[in-house]
Every structure is written in C-alpha cells, then in structure tokens.
Scaffold this motif. Sequence first.
Motif, PDB file in Angstrom:
ATOM      1  N   ALA A 156      36.876  43.324  45.893  1.00 20.95           N
ATOM      2  CA  ALA A 156      37.671  44.484  46.317  1.00 20.95           C
ATOM      3  C   ALA A 156      38.755  44.726  45.275  1.00 20.95           C
ATOM      4  CB  ALA A 156      38.291  44.236  47.686  1.00 20.95           C
ATOM      5  N   LEU A 157      38.723  45.871  44.622  1.00 19.18           N
ATOM      6  CA  LEU A 157      39.660  46.183  43.541  1.00 19.18           C
ATOM      7  C   LEU A 157      40.947  46.760  44.132  1.00 19.18           C
ATOM      8  CD1 LEU A 157      37.177  47.666  40.915  1.00 19.18           C
ATOM      9  CD2 LEU A 157      38.117  45.351  41.020  1.00 19.18           C
ATOM     10  N   ASP A 158      41.707  45.892  44.770  1.00 22.66           N
ATOM     11  CA  ASP A 158      42.921  46.305  45.486  1.00 22.66           C
ATOM     12  C   ASP A 158      44.194  45.986  44.710  1.00 22.66           C
ATOM     13  OD1 ASP A 158      42.778  43.575  45.658  1.00 22.66           O
ATOM     14  OD2 ASP A 158      42.977  43.462  47.837  1.00 22.66           O
ATOM     15  N   ASN A 159      44.076  45.827  43.396  1.00 20.09           N
ATOM     16  CA  ASN A 159      45.210  45.408  42.583  1.00 20.09           C
ATOM     17  C   ASN A 159      45.186  46.180  41.256  1.00 20.09           C
ATOM     18  OD1 ASN A 159      47.496  43.978  41.910  1.00 20.09           O
ATOM     19  ND2 ASN A 159      46.447  42.046  41.516  1.00 20.09           N
ATOM     20  N   VAL A 160      46.046  47.191  41.143  1.00 16.85           N
ATOM     21  CA  VAL A 160      46.088  48.018  39.931  1.00 16.85           C
ATOM     22  C   VAL A 160      46.565  47.172  38.751  1.00 16.85           C
ATOM     23  CG1 VAL A 160      47.223  50.016  38.849  1.00 16.85           C
ATOM     24  CG2 VAL A 160      46.511  50.117  41.248  1.00 16.85           C
ATOM     25  N   GLY A 161      45.966  47.399  37.594  1.00 13.36           N
ATOM     26  CA  GLY A 161      46.436  46.690  36.402  1.00 13.36           C
ATOM     27  C   GLY A 161      45.347  46.530  35.366  1.00 13.36           C
ATOM     28  N   MET A 162      45.666  45.779  34.321  1.00 15.44           N
ATOM     29  CA  MET A 162      44.746  45.430  33.239  1.00 15.44           C
ATOM     30  C   MET A 162      44.440  43.944  33.399  1.00 15.44           C
ATOM     31  SD  MET A 162      43.297  46.918  30.480  1.00 15.44           S
ATOM     32  CE  MET A 162      44.367  48.247  29.921  1.00 15.44           C
ATOM     33  N   TRP A 163      43.193  43.623  33.778  1.00 12.46           N
ATOM     34  CA  TRP A 163      42.878  42.258  34.208  1.00 12.46           C
ATOM     35  C   TRP A 163      41.810  41.630  33.325  1.00 12.46           C
ATOM     36  CZ3 TRP A 163      46.611  40.768  37.141  1.00 12.46           C
ATOM     37  CH2 TRP A 163      47.231  41.670  37.992  1.00 12.46           C
ATOM     38  N   ASN A 164      42.062  40.398  32.933  1.00 17.44           N
ATOM     39  CA  ASN A 164      41.173  39.648  32.052  1.00 17.44           C
ATOM     40  C   ASN A 164      40.011  39.043  32.846  1.00 17.44           C
ATOM     41  OD1 ASN A 164      41.335  36.644  30.062  1.00 17.44           O
ATOM     42  ND2 ASN A 164      40.479  38.595  29.453  1.00 17.44           N
ATOM     43  N   ILE A 165      38.791  39.284  32.389  1.00 23.09           N
ATOM     44  CA  ILE A 165      37.595  38.614  32.905  1.00 23.09           C
ATOM     45  C   ILE A 165      37.074  37.759  31.758  1.00 23.09           C
ATOM     46  CG2 ILE A 165      35.267  38.917  33.815  1.00 23.09           C
ATOM     47  CD1 ILE A 165      36.111  41.509  35.054  1.00 23.09           C
ATOM     48  N   ARG A 166      36.971  36.453  31.966  1.00 24.61           N
ATOM     49  CA  ARG A 166      36.736  35.564  30.822  1.00 24.61           C
ATOM     50  C   ARG A 166      35.918  34.342  31.206  1.00 24.61           C
ATOM     51  NH1 ARG A 166      42.251  34.697  32.160  1.00 24.61           N
ATOM     52  NH2 ARG A 166      42.573  32.661  33.145  1.00 24.61           N
TER      53      ARG A 166
END
Length: 546
Positions: free
Chosen positions: A487-497
Amino acid sequence: MRDCKIFCSLISSCILLVSVLNGANADNPYRFYTWKITYGDIYPLGVKQQGILINGQFPGPHIDCVTNDNLIISVYNYLNEPFLISWNGIQHRKNSWQDGVQGTTCPIPPGKNFTYILQAKDQIGTYFYFPSLGLHKAAGGFGSIKIYSRPQIPVPFPPPAGDFIVLAGDWFKKSHRQLRYILDSGHSLPFPDGLLINGRGWNGYTFTVEQGKTYRFRISNVGIATSINFRIQGHSMKLVEVEGSHTLQNYYTSLDIHLGQSCSVLVTANQPARDYYIVVSSRFTSRVLTTTAVLHYKNSFTRVSGPPPGGPTIDIASSLSQARSIRWNLTASAPRPNPQGSYHYGLIKPSRTIILANSAPYINGKLRYAVNSVSYVPADTPLKLADYFKIGGVFNLGSMPDKPSWGNAYFATAVMHADYRAFIEIVFQNWENTVQSWHIDGFNFFVVGMDGGQWTPASRSKYNLRDTVSRCTTQVYPRSWTAIYLALDNVGMWNIRSENWERQYLGQQFYLRVYTPSNSLRDEYPIPRNALLCGRASGRHTRPLF
C-alpha cells in the motif's frame, strides 16, 4: 576566539532546536542523542582493524524508544570522508527527507554535523541503523533500534525478564576502502572471513539469564554478504515479532535470518544451570562460517565445551517451509489498539503489477548488478532535492521499467513513478543461483507468496491472502520468485535495494517516487530547515528558521 566559537555554536544549536520543536510533533515525547563518528581500532576477529565508531562504541549505541516518540539525533562527522546514516525499517511517515540514503539526503561532509529529526510514527518492533555510503557498513557504524508499544496498547505476551540485542552478520578483515576498490575494479568480493555477534567473535559475548525466567532476543542480520541461521543450544525459541509485526507464536529450534532482516524470539531458561552456546552460522554457502556467544545461567559454574550444535547449511526447502510458517497474529494489536487483522489486505485488488528481475551483467568489461537490465548509478544531487527544486537532468521518471526487458544491461539513475495511495503487487523474480534479499524504505509490505521457478499470473492461486506477515525486507530463493502486496500510503522518494551490499553498490537498486500533486502537510512534510544542500542544489534555500 575559542570562546566565541563555542558561544556561536551554542546559539546555532538553540536556533536549530527551536525550529525542530516548532516543526515536529509536540504531542509526543522527545529523545535527544549526540553522536560523534570517528575511526578507531577494533579487533573483532582477533586482528587490528580500523572501524567506524559512534561515541567510541562498536557496535554503536542502542536507540530505545516508544511508538510515536520524536528522535533528535545530532551526528558529528569526524571522519575524513562524507558519511550518512540510514534507519533500516523506520518508515519516516511523510518524511523521506530523513531516510539517510544518497537519493534523499546529502552526505555529512568531514568535520560537519547534521541533525536527523525522526519519529517512530505508528511503529513497534526491532530494527537497526547503519552507514549507507560506499562500503562503510563493512567497518561498523551500525546499531540497534527498539520501538516499544505504548503503555495502553496490549502486547500478546507477558513482559520478559530481559530484552537482549543480537546484531549478527558476516565480517571481512579487509578495510571498507579495500573492499570498495575490489568492486570498483569490476570484481566480486572475496568470501567473508568470519561472523560476529555484537561486534565480537567466537564466545566473545555473554548473555546472562536466571533459571525459570523468559527473555526476549531481538536479532538483526547486519552483515553485507550472507544469510545466517540463529539457534541456542538446548533451547527452543518462540517467534513473537518480525520487523514490527506480531506473529503467530510458533516454536523453532533455529531461524534463518536473511540480510537486513530482524525478528524477536522469546527464550525460557528452563534447562539445567550451566552455560550454553548461542550459535550463528552462514546459510547457503559452500563453506560454512560459524561463530558463538554464550548463554550463561546466573548460578552456573559449568562453561561451554565441545562443538556447538550444527544447523542447516545449503538446504533451501526447509528454509522456504519455515518462511511460509511465519504468519501474522490477526488478533494482536500492533502500534494501535485495533487488531492487526482488521486490515484485510487480501480483499484489496492491486491496481498495478511490477515485476523486478535481478541480474549480474558485465558492462564495459566490469561486473555490475541490475534490475530489469538497469544498473543504478548515483546522481550528483540527491533525487529528493532535485525533485523539490525542480532541477532538470538529474533523473528521468520512467527510467526504471516495471517489467524485465531481458535486453543488454545499461547504466541509469533509475526512478520509477507511483501514485500515492495506490495498492500494488510487486514480484521479485530471481533467475540467479544465489539467495536475494530485497528491502523497501518507507513501507512494510505483505509477503503473499514465494515459490520456485517462473512467476505467472496463475501463481496468484498460491498466495496467502489472509495472514501472511507484514515486513520491510524479504528473501527470494535461487531460481525462484517472491510476491508482495504494498500500500503506497507514504509520499516520498524511496529506495528499493538489494541488502547484499556488493549488489547494492554495483547497481541493484532504484528509487520509487510516490507522488501526489497536493502540497498539503497532510501528505508530506516540507523540506527540513536544516537540510544539507549539495550537488546542483548547492546555494539554494530551504525554509526560513522562523
């Protein structure tokens, strides 16, 4: 002159503190930390090495807090190179500015400081922090984070007699600079030299217990290269928490913990009074590394002796079976009083499916790692700053495809667009012969399925849509797939690694830009007043102090 500098520093600190308090959540307690980052001599495997210390400690200081606490952490960098700390599993609700990775935050220059302003918003559980630049993680600078439930929130087990931290993982005798040079030269890292438990080697750490009492062990794999197996001689372990989720309380004689993962177990000291081995061994490696600590009964006069108990080595089926057995406790409360099971993730239809395939290509004759054929290269400016200031040429939305192309690998500062409040499905497809460990900053997700072979839409028939665990780091077994709901309930630029740091450093990562056109504080906090500005953002302005 020296007195003037001290006075000016105090004034600056006061101004910063006032601005922090004005901007943070004043309804919840504040915890203040001052950390000095230095080099220092350490001897984890019996040989002298230069480690990264925090306040002279290796590992670094523990962070103990309660749900919704505000954490004000002033970090002073006394190294001769830039430094950043990231917070593995802390979600930074509406606040990716504080995530502490290269795509969101400018590094702290040598001789400078930066104050992180975090909140343990709506979280409980076991996590850790670590240095995120280069191969710093291979030199130390990591420590534990414990988030306790608020007093009014019921916890599904009695208070333990003690709450122990276990920071375990692989270790290299080579310095982080030597390891980075190996990778920059286009080669893979050598096999690790050993394993550590709380920064120490064989029998180097002791946990003291009293007979008849139950203790909580919070275990995190802080290594950079290998999965581990954790076990305690003669004692069973009741799993109670995984990365902020209360689990069904199953008993295990050993637990596989993959890179970047954390969990909590309860152990009752119900055996004859003597000392017992606590064992950590490498998993899925041709040569098995092993290290031990000691479980010491307070009234014991008998030391550990003989070989430690063996554990699983390269068998995948047992690890997969164990992973599937870890379930959500539907009736337990987590950070809030409502039961975890009141969120029916399995009844929500994903609006988008993303398939991410890892690979190990050679580009220009050098080893790289890639996701959907894209090998990530850092930009000269944090992506979050470039997005905020609308600086062109730093990254392109859509530079990370959401399906494998199986074409030739190439370099890009890869960013994928996603809509705020979307509910998506991500499939991690692994055609390599090694276990992968994937982490997503800013979120927990539901691990709905994992199996061998190629994922297809028909694989959804095997999903657990009722009580799978919610966590922030998941494994993908060799030549297998793992599927998650998010659930994409958090606005921002997020690292997937990748949590394998060789793979992360050489390109197996990207950023997910979770976007809303709204400029409301309801959705995202503004740029911090004290944000460091670097690269093409240098010389710009954040916000007035008042």
